[in-house]
Design a protein around this motif. Structure first.
Motif, PDB file in Angstrom:
ATOM      1  N   GLY A 198       0.770  -1.233   0.000  1.00 47.24           N
ATOM      2  CA  GLY A 198       0.000   0.000   0.000  1.00 47.24           C
ATOM      3  C   GLY A 198       0.799   1.281   0.000  1.00 47.24           C
ATOM      4  O   GLY A 198       1.807   1.419  -0.690  1.00 47.24           O
ATOM      5  N   PRO A 199       0.381   2.281   0.829  1.00 47.49           N
ATOM      6  CA  PRO A 199       0.927   3.647   0.747  1.00 47.49           C
ATOM      7  C   PRO A 199       2.415   3.768   1.083  1.00 47.49           C
ATOM      8  O   PRO A 199       3.102   4.612   0.518  1.00 47.49           O
TER       9      PRO A 199
ATOM     10  N   LEU B 274       4.279   3.016  -1.949  1.00 44.80           N
ATOM     11  CA  LEU B 274       4.026   4.035  -2.957  1.00 44.80           C
ATOM     12  C   LEU B 274       4.965   5.225  -2.789  1.00 44.80           C
ATOM     13  O   LEU B 274       5.507   5.743  -3.766  1.00 44.80           O
ATOM     14  N   ARG B 275       5.212   5.637  -1.567  1.00 46.41           N
ATOM     15  CA  ARG B 275       6.133   6.753  -1.332  1.00 46.41           C
ATOM     16  C   ARG B 275       7.550   6.390  -1.755  1.00 46.41           C
ATOM     17  O   ARG B 275       8.255   7.197  -2.364  1.00 46.41           O
TER      18      ARG B 275
END
Length: 141
Positions: free
Chosen positions: A26-27, A30-31
């Motif tokens: 997930g996030p 993504l970063r």
């Protein structure tokens, strides 16, 4: 040109791995992926600026002409192969869907045979267009 042929499978693998990581984590991933993309973009921009700011190299004109001719010929052959492969894959997908729909229609109304075969033939025409483009590209070399 050869660099792209080698790098393309690597890029596809990296894309598939990134997609798999994004689905699992997930996030946070993504970063990190965005940071890596920004770093790669900056590096590519620096390489582009260095390549554009460099002076012209001195070489034998005959060698330069032969290398340019060889490069354009191989690029035309690769383009022809991509045209035929892409058109054939597109035609296969189109024929799969239209053929299945034609068989379904024929099982209910056999009098639609002529119309169904015309539609399947039109889908197959996509492959012929790819072949024509390949012949044109090979003829230009």
């Amino acid at each position: 040109m050869i660099v792209w042929l080698i790098a393309l499978p690597v890029l596809v693998g990296a894309f598939a791995g990134t997609r798999h990581l994004l689905r699992r984590r997930g996030p946070a991933v993504l970063r990190s992926v965005l940071a890596a993309d920004a770093a790669l973009f900056t590096g590519a921009l620096v390489l582009l600026l260095v390549a554009l700011s460099g002076g012209a190299a001195q070489a034998d004109p005959a060698t330069t002409a032969a290398a340019a001719n060889s490069g354009s010929q191989s690029a035309a052959l690769i383009g022809a192969a991509i045209a035929v492969a892409g058109a054939s894959i597109g035609a296969a997908i189109a024929v799969a869907y239209t053929g299945a729909a034609a068989l379904a229609a024929l099982s209910e109304r056999p009098e639609l045979f002529g119309r169904a075969m015309v539609i399947v033939g039109l889908a197959e025409g996509i492959a012929i267009y790819g072949l024509v483009v390949a012949i044109i590209l090979i003829g230009k070399t």
